[in-house]
Write a protein that holds these residues in place. Structure first.
Motif, PDB file in Angstrom:
ATOM      1  N   GLU A 126     -52.005  78.657  50.534  1.00 34.60           N
ATOM      2  CA  GLU A 126     -52.256  77.318  51.041  1.00 34.60           C
ATOM      3  C   GLU A 126     -51.280  77.003  52.172  1.00 34.60           C
ATOM      4  OE1 GLU A 126     -54.112  74.111  48.442  1.00 34.60           O
ATOM      5  OE2 GLU A 126     -52.470  74.882  47.198  1.00 34.60           O
ATOM      6  N   ALA A 127     -51.518  75.900  52.847  1.00 37.25           N
ATOM      7  CA  ALA A 127     -50.669  75.530  53.975  1.00 37.25           C
ATOM      8  C   ALA A 127     -49.217  75.335  53.550  1.00 37.25           C
ATOM      9  CB  ALA A 127     -51.203  74.263  54.640  1.00 37.25           C
ATOM     10  N   ASP A 128     -48.970  74.884  52.317  1.00 38.92           N
ATOM     11  CA  ASP A 128     -47.607  74.674  51.837  1.00 38.92           C
ATOM     12  C   ASP A 128     -47.003  75.928  51.207  1.00 38.92           C
ATOM     13  OD1 ASP A 128     -48.977  74.877  49.457  1.00 38.92           O
ATOM     14  OD2 ASP A 128     -48.395  72.910  48.684  1.00 38.92           O
ATOM     15  N   GLY A 129     -47.709  77.059  51.306  1.00 39.21           N
ATOM     16  CA  GLY A 129     -47.208  78.317  50.776  1.00 39.21           C
ATOM     17  C   GLY A 129     -47.647  78.638  49.372  1.00 39.21           C
ATOM     18  N   ALA A 130     -48.288  77.703  48.677  1.00 40.99           N
ATOM     19  CA  ALA A 130     -48.742  77.972  47.314  1.00 40.99           C
ATOM     20  C   ALA A 130     -49.749  79.117  47.306  1.00 40.99           C
ATOM     21  CB  ALA A 130     -49.362  76.724  46.694  1.00 40.99           C
ATOM     22  N   LEU A 131     -49.739  79.892  46.239  1.00 40.38           N
ATOM     23  CA  LEU A 131     -50.686  80.985  46.058  1.00 40.38           C
ATOM     24  C   LEU A 131     -51.880  80.512  45.245  1.00 40.38           C
ATOM     25  CD1 LEU A 131     -48.399  84.042  45.238  1.00 40.38           C
ATOM     26  CD2 LEU A 131     -50.232  84.046  46.937  1.00 40.38           C
ATOM     27  N   LEU A 132     -53.081  80.730  45.792  1.00 35.83           N
ATOM     28  CA  LEU A 132     -54.321  80.534  45.044  1.00 35.83           C
ATOM     29  C   LEU A 132     -54.825  81.919  44.672  1.00 35.83           C
ATOM     30  CD1 LEU A 132     -56.090  77.739  47.128  1.00 35.83           C
ATOM     31  CD2 LEU A 132     -54.515  77.497  45.195  1.00 35.83           C
ATOM     32  N   VAL A 133     -54.922  82.202  43.378  1.00 32.28           N
ATOM     33  CA  VAL A 133     -55.135  83.561  42.891  1.00 32.28           C
ATOM     34  C   VAL A 133     -56.406  83.637  42.054  1.00 32.28           C
ATOM     35  CG1 VAL A 133     -54.133  85.483  41.594  1.00 32.28           C
ATOM     36  CG2 VAL A 133     -52.631  83.902  42.837  1.00 32.28           C
ATOM     37  N   ASN A 134     -57.265  84.600  42.382  1.00 32.91           N
ATOM     38  CA  ASN A 134     -58.481  84.834  41.607  1.00 32.91           C
ATOM     39  C   ASN A 134     -58.151  85.490  40.278  1.00 32.91           C
ATOM     40  OD1 ASN A 134     -61.307  85.476  40.938  1.00 32.91           O
ATOM     41  ND2 ASN A 134     -60.745  87.578  41.440  1.00 32.91           N
ATOM     42  N   VAL A 135     -58.722  84.935  39.199  1.00 34.04           N
ATOM     43  CA  VAL A 135     -58.732  85.590  37.889  1.00 34.04           C
ATOM     44  C   VAL A 135     -60.193  85.614  37.459  1.00 34.04           C
ATOM     45  CG1 VAL A 135     -57.908  85.553  35.517  1.00 34.04           C
ATOM     46  CG2 VAL A 135     -56.425  84.755  37.355  1.00 34.04           C
ATOM     47  N   GLY A 136     -60.828  86.774  37.580  1.00 29.22           N
ATOM     48  CA  GLY A 136     -62.260  86.870  37.365  1.00 29.22           C
ATOM     49  C   GLY A 136     -62.664  86.648  35.923  1.00 29.22           C
ATOM     50  N   ALA A 137     -63.947  86.336  35.728  1.00 29.58           N
ATOM     51  CA  ALA A 137     -64.483  86.120  34.390  1.00 29.58           C
ATOM     52  C   ALA A 137     -64.413  87.416  33.584  1.00 29.58           C
ATOM     53  CB  ALA A 137     -65.928  85.644  34.477  1.00 29.58           C
ATOM     54  N   PRO A 138     -64.167  87.327  32.280  1.00 30.97           N
ATOM     55  CA  PRO A 138     -64.056  88.537  31.464  1.00 30.97           C
ATOM     56  C   PRO A 138     -65.389  89.193  31.149  1.00 30.97           C
ATOM     57  CG  PRO A 138     -63.775  86.602  30.096  1.00 30.97           C
ATOM     58  CD  PRO A 138     -63.857  86.110  31.513  1.00 30.97           C
ATOM     59  N   SER A 139     -66.492  88.540  31.462  1.00 27.77           N
ATOM     60  CA  SER A 139     -67.808  89.134  31.231  1.00 27.77           C
ATOM     61  C   SER A 139     -68.741  88.682  32.343  1.00 27.77           C
ATOM     62  CB  SER A 139     -68.372  88.706  29.868  1.00 27.77           C
ATOM     63  OG  SER A 139     -68.711  87.330  29.880  1.00 27.77           O
ATOM     64  N   ASP A 140     -69.963  89.190  32.300  1.00 33.83           N
ATOM     65  CA  ASP A 140     -70.938  88.814  33.322  1.00 33.83           C
ATOM     66  C   ASP A 140     -71.359  87.360  33.162  1.00 33.83           C
ATOM     67  OD1 ASP A 140     -72.896  88.928  35.354  1.00 33.83           O
ATOM     68  OD2 ASP A 140     -74.423  89.530  33.909  1.00 33.83           O
ATOM     69  N   ARG A 141     -71.798  86.968  31.934  1.00 37.69           N
ATOM     70  CA  ARG A 141     -72.297  85.605  31.751  1.00 37.69           C
ATOM     71  C   ARG A 141     -72.065  85.057  30.346  1.00 37.69           C
ATOM     72  NH1 ARG A 141     -77.643  85.733  29.788  1.00 37.69           N
ATOM     73  NH2 ARG A 141     -78.459  87.844  29.574  1.00 37.69           N
ATOM     74  N   CYS A 142     -71.014  85.550  29.689  1.00 38.04           N
ATOM     75  CA  CYS A 142     -70.585  84.978  28.411  1.00 38.04           C
ATOM     76  C   CYS A 142     -71.678  85.046  27.347  1.00 38.04           C
ATOM     77  CB  CYS A 142     -70.109  83.536  28.600  1.00 38.04           C
ATOM     78  SG  CYS A 142     -69.151  82.865  27.199  1.00 38.04           S
ATOM     79  N   VAL A 143     -72.198  86.254  27.117  1.00 34.60           N
ATOM     80  CA  VAL A 143     -73.176  86.454  26.051  1.00 34.60           C
ATOM     81  C   VAL A 143     -72.716  87.620  25.183  1.00 34.60           C
ATOM     82  CG1 VAL A 143     -75.122  85.525  27.345  1.00 34.60           C
ATOM     83  CG2 VAL A 143     -74.607  87.970  27.489  1.00 34.60           C
ATOM     84  N   ASP A 144     -73.240  87.688  23.955  1.00 37.75           N
ATOM     85  CA  ASP A 144     -72.890  88.787  23.064  1.00 37.75           C
ATOM     86  C   ASP A 144     -73.812  89.977  23.302  1.00 37.75           C
ATOM     87  OD1 ASP A 144     -75.319  88.232  21.777  1.00 37.75           O
ATOM     88  OD2 ASP A 144     -74.384  87.078  20.164  1.00 37.75           O
ATOM     89  N   GLY A 145     -73.691  90.998  22.454  1.00 39.49           N
ATOM     90  CA  GLY A 145     -74.467  92.213  22.639  1.00 39.49           C
ATOM     91  C   GLY A 145     -75.956  92.035  22.508  1.00 39.49           C
ATOM     92  N   ARG A 146     -76.387  90.934  21.898  1.00 39.12           N
ATOM     93  CA  ARG A 146     -77.828  90.664  21.755  1.00 39.12           C
ATOM     94  C   ARG A 146     -78.316  89.655  22.780  1.00 39.12           C
ATOM     95  NH1 ARG A 146     -78.331  89.628  15.350  1.00 39.12           N
ATOM     96  NH2 ARG A 146     -76.291  88.638  15.724  1.00 39.12           N
ATOM     97  N   GLY A 147     -77.461  89.340  23.752  1.00 42.71           N
ATOM     98  CA  GLY A 147     -77.871  88.431  24.814  1.00 42.71           C
ATOM     99  C   GLY A 147     -77.793  86.971  24.469  1.00 42.71           C
ATOM    100  N   ARG A 148     -77.103  86.632  23.361  1.00 43.04           N
ATOM    101  CA  ARG A 148     -76.976  85.243  22.955  1.00 43.04           C
ATOM    102  C   ARG A 148     -75.648  84.678  23.442  1.00 43.04           C
ATOM    103  NH1 ARG A 148     -78.228  85.735  16.596  1.00 43.04           N
ATOM    104  NH2 ARG A 148     -76.207  86.797  16.825  1.00 43.04           N
ATOM    105  N   PRO A 149     -75.622  83.411  23.824  1.00 36.75           N
ATOM    106  CA  PRO A 149     -74.369  82.822  24.331  1.00 36.75           C
ATOM    107  C   PRO A 149     -73.221  82.980  23.336  1.00 36.75           C
ATOM    108  CG  PRO A 149     -76.214  81.352  24.763  1.00 36.75           C
ATOM    109  CD  PRO A 149     -76.746  82.460  23.902  1.00 36.75           C
TER     110      PRO A 149
END
Length: 433
Positions: free
Chosen positions: A175-198
């Motif tokens: 940022e302009a004041d020197g702060a770091l904006l850091v990406n932390v990606g999602a741990p999964s594609d779309r937050c579903v279990d092995g059977r495709g349920r949320p």
């Protein structure tokens, strides 16, 4: 509110099995080597279809054991001296930082400055003038003259190993004041279990969002030091590998949307990041579309901050910069983006017109081009970027070129645009034709 649908699991599994069986044959049939013919600004010219007035030359392509295996980002030290971040592979500990020196005769020499890194990606100069590098779980200072004397300034990022967590790459902007904006990606594609349920928590919301799927903010303390404590800056973001700060101070992000099994949905996005805003992952995509498994009421799409523009489906934006070079005055000030994805809308570099705050100018209705030919519509009421595609003919042609896989970009001293292609292990240069 629109809903997206998935194929039945049995059909999808059968299709994936067929694809897996075909991969070795496809890999051997499709070379990743670029053929060259003619000259492009002093470099061997690639047979890539370019916008009028532009050409693409080859700086280097890996043919032996020397140089990066997966070049992802570029950082210019001097006109003939560059740093290249090499992912190495999607396994931890195989990445590297290389120094690339380009001779007056076009020859390229490589020096490996650092090895044993875990998926290094972003490189940028900090507010103190030093060079900073992000790898999977930390951000550190790199002195090219003393490469082994690295110092971590952020060391608490998740150890997001691929196949354990879905999005392992760290990326950042200052940022302009020197702060770091850091990406932390999602741990999964779309937050579903092995059977495709949320994968719901006790409140019925995604159970995976606590400290990931966001951009964190680390306050700058001065003298090359950042606070060890972070605050959530923007949440509901699946993967913010592409970020850029405009001179106005506005910060933009290219969102890689979820991987549904259809080539025409969902659309990727350009978002303006604002402190405290939520951008909808894993509930919403596009302008107001509930993702499979989440009802419209659960998704609450109206509460998220909507994209400033959509991008083609599965474009996979991986880098953004504002062009400030001399070679292409018609591009000056535009937002350049690489679309890295392997599907029919990707393999392109786009130059997007912007307003005074760096936001994309948009059109409604609009269409986007697909390979090998033709186009598809954006949603009629959705904003689409007003862009010049610099590489309209970067699809795979046997014996001539692979489909482009552009990742990082940098502007050289003469205004040429240098690009890393990680799948072809190549460094390329866009110049005036």
């Amino acid at each position: 509110m629109a809903r997206l649908s998935l194929l039945p699991l049995s059909i999808l599994s059968a299709g994936l099995a067929m694809l897996a069986a075909a991969l070795p044959q496809a890999a051997s049939a499709q070379s990743r080597t670029y053929a060259v013919q003619g000259d492009c600004g002093g470099r061997p010219r690639l047979e890539v279809g370019m916008a009028p007035g532009y050409c693409m030359g080859r700086v280097w392509q890996r043919t032996g054991s020397e140089g990066p295996r997966m070049p992802r980002t570029l950082f210019r030290l001097a006109d003939d001296d560059w740093l290249v971040a090499d992912l190495g592979s999607w396994d931890a500990g195989r990445g590297a930082i290389w120094r690339m020196r380009v001779g007056a005769d076009g020859t390229v020499g490589w020096t490996r400055l650092l090895g044993g890194l875990s998926m290094p990606h972003t490189m940028a100069r900090g507010p103190d003038g030093r060079i900073y590098v992000a790898e999977m779980s930390r951000i550190f200072v790199l002195d090219p003259e003393r490469p082994n004397a690295t110092t971590a300034v952020v060391s608490d990022l998740p150890d997001n190993r691929l196949h354990e967590n879905r999005h392992p790459l760290s990326a950042f902007v200052f940022e302009a004041d020197g702060a770091l904006l850091v990406n932390v990606g999602a741990p999964s594609d779309r937050c579903v279990d092995g059977r495709g349920r949320p994968n719901r928590d006790a409140r019925g919301q995604c159970a995976e969002r606590a400290e990931q799927a966001m951009v964190r903010r680390y306050a700058y303390l001065g003298n090359g030091r950042w606070s060890p404590e972070w605050t959530p800056y923007a949440t509901g973001l699946r993967n913010s590998v592409a970020m850029v700060r405009h001179r106005s101070g506005a910060v933009y992000q290219g969102e890689n949307s979820v991987d549904l099994n259809t080539p025409e949905r969902p659309f990727d996005e350009i978002n303006r990041l604002k402190s405290g805003a939520d951008y909808g992952w894993p509930y919403c995509t596009d302008m107001a579309t509930a993702l499979p498994g989440w009802t419209a009421a659960e998704a609450r799409c109206g509460r998220r901050l909507s994209p400033v523009s959509l991008l083609p489906p599965h474009a996979a934006p991986l880098a953004m910069l504002y062009y400030d070079g001399a070679m292409f005055p018609e591009l000056r000030g535009r937002m350049l983006m690489t679309w890295h994805g392997h599907r029919r809308a990707a393999g392109r570099i786009a130059a997007i017109e912007v307003d005074a705050e760096g936001a994309p100018l948009t059109d409604r209705p609009a269409r986007y081009a697909i390979y090998p030919r033709g186009s598809m519509p954006y949603p009629a009421d959705a904003p689409a970027p007003r862009a010049k595609v610099l590489t309209p003919g970067w699809n795979a042609v046997r014996g001539t070129r692979p489909q482009g896989s552009p990742v990082g970009m940098a502007v050289a001293g003469d205004g040429a645009i240098w690009v890393a292609d990680d799948r072809a292990a190549a460094v390329l240069r866009i110049a005036r034709d």
